[in-house]
Design a protein around this motif. Structure first.
Motif, short mmCIF file in Angstrom:
data_model
loop_
_atom_site.label_atom_id
_atom_site.label_comp_id
_atom_site.label_asym_id
_atom_site.label_seq_id
_atom_site.Cartn_x
_atom_site.Cartn_y
_atom_site.Cartn_z
N PHE A 1 0.83 -1.21 0.00
CA PHE A 1 0.00 0.00 0.00
C PHE A 1 0.87 1.26 0.00
N GLN B 1 2.57 1.82 -3.29
CA GLN B 1 1.64 2.37 -4.28
C GLN B 1 1.44 3.87 -4.08
N LEU C 1 -3.02 8.83 -5.77
CA LEU C 1 -3.53 7.88 -4.78
C LEU C 1 -3.35 8.45 -3.39
N LEU D 1 -7.46 2.14 -4.40
CA LEU D 1 -6.34 1.25 -4.76
C LEU D 1 -6.67 0.45 -6.02
#
Length: 350
Positions: free
Chosen positions: A8, A11, A18, A220
């Motif tokens: 996570f 990312q 994001l 996500l």
């Protein structure tokens, strides 16, 4: 999809958009702590069963437990949120639209908090996401009607069950304790209401915690070019983060909503506060098992009205009820329109 915290963070590091979406979601959770979480503990505080600080700590613990247990038993609420709208397969446009929708929710909810009105963050979330999807697609093509209709069901169910259970539970409590010693019953209901507040906080986490974590998971999915997920397994680290942010929000702005819900609408005694908590949490449990996303605000406030109606209908302050009803009615078009406009603006900027 890999949902480890390491993946996570990687990312987020690789995708600034994001990061924006996650930060905005955390902002929405924080505002939910201002406006929704206090509903769970309002009656317990105003009847002086717990101090505000102790009640906030209780809410934080049981919000997390509600998220954790219900996510294991039934994560349909989170799945519904991820499937409610379709932001398309263009990851850039999708995450921009999602961020705009979340920004709209923060604006709407902050205004409601400023005026001390316990508007529904659940409905603001759904309205904002829908407005963003409509702006992105230029029409209703991005709205999943079969999932969205659950919101309408939830609106009706939460009101009917909240008021009905509130009236029935309070009526039953009055009948059971009609000949009991008042001093002894006050002591009993002091602790019973703490248990009731814990159950309300548990169900608040089960409902609202899943919704917001569903949004984070959706962001996500979108950044990876996926539109939704058929199944979702919510990681524990995400539960902990969301519960902590919600608790912080409750500690910042909870007192205004506690006053509106617990004091202004109906003057409550301990047995009435207990009845309202048990009624509302029961209504939320039924809806959570069915996987229907409902408003914890609706369930709690209508339960309080049902409790007040046992004594006499005039015990309910319909001026406050009118303000709440107006806020609920305006949430869908109001927050939806802000979500639509913010999406158009964000798409032009980014």
């Amino acid at each position: 999809m890999n949902l480890s915290i390491e993946y996570f963070w990687s990312q987020i590091a690789d995708n600034p958009l994001l990061m924006v979406a996650v930060l905005l979601t955390m902002g929405v959770i924080l505002v939910n702590g201002w406006t929704d979480a206090p509903n769970a503990i309002a009656t317990c505080v105003v009847t002086r069963c717990l101090s505000a600080r102790a009640a906030i700590l209780l809410a934080a613990v049981f919000n997390f437990l509600g998220v954790f247990v219900m996510s294991i038993v039934n994560s349909n609420v989170a799945i519904t949120i991820t499937k409610m709208v379709d932001f398309g397969t263009n990851s850039h446009e999708a995450i921009v639209a999602l961020s705009a929708a979340l920004f709209a929710i923060v604006v709407w909810a902050t205004l409601a908090w400023f005026f001390g009105i316990p508007t529904s963050e659940s409905h603001a979330l759904i309205a904002g996401l829908t407005g963003g999807a409509i702006a992105l697609h230029g029409g209703l093509a991005g709205v999943n009607g079969s999932e969205w209709i659950k919101v309408v069901y939830g609106l009706v169910i939460s009101i009917v069950l909240g008021f009905g259970f509130g009236w029935l539970v309070c009526k039953g409590v009055v009948a059971l304790f009609s000949k009991a010693n008042r001093r002894k019953t006050d002591k009993f209901f002091k602790y019973a209401q703490i248990a009731g507040a814990a159950s309300m906080s548990f169900m608040h986490g089960a409902q609202d915690g899943q919704k917001f974590m569903g949004v984070i998971l959706l962001s996500l999915f979108l950044i990876n070019g996926e539109t939704s997920a058929e199944t979702v397994s919510i990681p524990i680290w995400l539960m902990l983060i969301c519960s902590a942010v919600m608790a912080i929000g409750t500690s910042i702005g909870g007192k205004k909503i506690i006053k509106s819900v617990g004091m202004n609408m109906v003057k409550l005694e301990k047995y009435q506060g207990f009845s309202a908590d048990i009624a509302a949490s029961s209504a939320l449990l039924i809806c959570s098992i069915w996987g229907v996303p409902v408003s914890t605000t609706h369930a709690k406030t209508t339960a309080i009205m049902g409790v007040g109606a046992v004594r006499r209908i005039s015990a309910v302050n319909f001026g406050v009820v009118k303000e709440m009803g107006l806020a609920w009615i305006l949430t869908f078009p109001g927050c939806g329109l802000i979500g639509y406009l913010m999406t158009k603006l964000f798409m032009w900027i980014f």
